[in-house]
Scaffold this active site. Structure first.
Site, mmCIF file in Angstrom:
data_model
loop_
_atom_site.group_PDB
_atom_site.id
_atom_site.type_symbol
_atom_site.label_atom_id
_atom_site.label_comp_id
_atom_site.label_asym_id
_atom_site.label_seq_id
_atom_site.Cartn_x
_atom_site.Cartn_y
_atom_site.Cartn_z
ATOM 1 N N PHE A 176 0.772 -1.333 0.018
ATOM 2 C CA PHE A 176 -0.151 0.020 0.165
ATOM 3 C C PHE A 176 0.960 1.281 0.031
ATOM 4 C CE2 PHE A 176 1.023 -1.146 4.548
ATOM 5 C CZ PHE A 176 1.168 0.236 4.857
ATOM 6 N N CYS A 177 0.276 2.244 -0.441
ATOM 7 C CA CYS A 177 0.987 3.598 -0.343
ATOM 8 C C CYS A 177 -0.251 4.826 -0.253
ATOM 9 C CB CYS A 177 1.790 4.011 -1.700
ATOM 10 S SG CYS A 177 0.754 3.849 -3.133
ATOM 11 N N THR A 178 0.193 5.994 -0.179
ATOM 12 C CA THR A 178 -0.703 7.265 0.132
ATOM 13 C C THR A 178 -1.766 7.231 -0.692
ATOM 14 O OG1 THR A 178 1.222 8.396 0.614
ATOM 15 C CG2 THR A 178 -1.201 9.521 0.571
ATOM 16 N N ILE B 139 -4.211 4.772 0.965
ATOM 17 C CA ILE B 139 -4.550 4.991 2.224
ATOM 18 C C ILE B 139 -5.652 5.955 2.182
ATOM 19 C CG2 ILE B 139 -3.764 5.737 4.351
ATOM 20 C CD1 ILE B 139 -0.764 4.902 3.400
#
Length: 310
Positions: free
Chosen positions: A189-191, A218
């Protein structure tokens, strides 16, 4: 296109008290990235917008802020240019989140440094509910693909911190730490989702079998997931004046050290090591007295510029 070509557009002072912040990206073949950069530059000169847009042969990426009309204008322009499947998210900021408007022409819209094919090799997208079900399992390796300072502000329960200072370091992390786990389920996952597009593509290219990523990142998770159902811990670092956001994509309580860029909790701001724009607990021992003096001068100039605008 080997070097970054950056151009700036003027930003007028907004009279509205609330800024609309739009984070967007799409991997899409761009026939003439330099021409698109110029078209964007001409457009943003006519509207009240700040932030950064990155244009490359592989697509577009960025975060911009402005009033409702400006955001709608830039959004519609990109739709008209064929970016019809953009990952697009909006939130609000009470203060101007960026100082300038930048249009950058680069080789990659997010720099991995290794050639991958995110439009062809794609991991399994999961919505927030599916994501919760997957990462609660014991047989899943959960990896935060963001940088170390982003991880510090908050992450998912049980996530591994690769301890990278930039996304360029991620391929080496994979080589050194994940090669032996190609038969495992890997969730990343990332922003906003863009780094995971390339991360999952990289792992699939390297022969990993089951690779998953959080669709919309996120920010989408925090927007859609009720607090009582959330597996997120802390706040999500964002690259604008808000520093971090929390559930509902509301502004968080973290602030940023403008000397080193690390997010700080209110307790860390209260420490003797913190001096606004000069030092914090993470960098006070890493800079010289001469550097600190320069930081104080910079803060004085920033404060004077703000007073002049009022």
């Amino acid at each position: 296109m080997n070097a970054t070509v950056e151009q700036l557009a003027p930003v007028e002072q907004q009279t509205s008290t609330t800024w609309v912040v739009a984070a967007l990206y799409q991997f899409k073949e761009v026939e003439n990235a330099a021409e698109l950069q110029q078209q964007l530059l001409a457009l943003v000169k006519t509207i009240n917008l700040c932030g950064t847009l990155i244009v490359a042969d592989e697509g577009i990426n960025g975060t911009v802020a402005g009033d409702r009309a400006a955001i709608d204008t830039i959004h519609q322009f990109l739709l008209d240019q064929g970016f019809s499947t953009m990952e697009y998210k909006e939130s609000l900021s009470s203060d101007k989140p960026f100082r300038k408007m930048k249009i950058k022409l680069k080789k990659e819209i997010v720099t991995l440094g290794v050639e991958v094919k995110p439009r062809d090799l794609v991991g399994h997208y999961l919505d927030p509910k599916q994501w919760n079900e997957l990462i609660a399992r014991d047989d899943v390796i959960l990896i935060d693909t963001r940088n170390d300072y982003e991880y510090k502000a908050g992450t998912f329960k049980g996530a591994i911190d690769p301890k990278t200072e930039s996304f360029r370091e991620f391929p080496e992390y994979v080589k050194q730490n994940l090669e032996q786990h190609k038969d495992k389920k890997v969730a990343m996952f990332c922003t906003g989702g863009i780094r995971c597009e390339k991360s999952t593509s990289l792992l699939l290219q390297e022969g990993f079998n089951e690779v998953y990523h959080l669709k919309g990142g996120i920010l989408k998770y925090l927007e859609e997931t009720p607090t009582e159902e959330s597996l997120w811990e802390g706040e999500c670092f964002v690259f604008d004046g808000r520093t971090a956001v929390t559930h509902g994509v509301e502004e968080g309580v973290n602030s940023k050290c403008h000397a080193c860029g690390w997010p700080l909790s209110p307790e860390e701001v209260a420490l003797p090591s913190y001096e606004h724009g000069v030092s914090c607990v993470y960098c006070i021992e890493k800079t010289t007295d001469k550097q600190k003096s320069g930081f104080r001068m910079r803060q004085s100039q920033i404060a004077a510029a703000k007073r002049k605008r009022l």
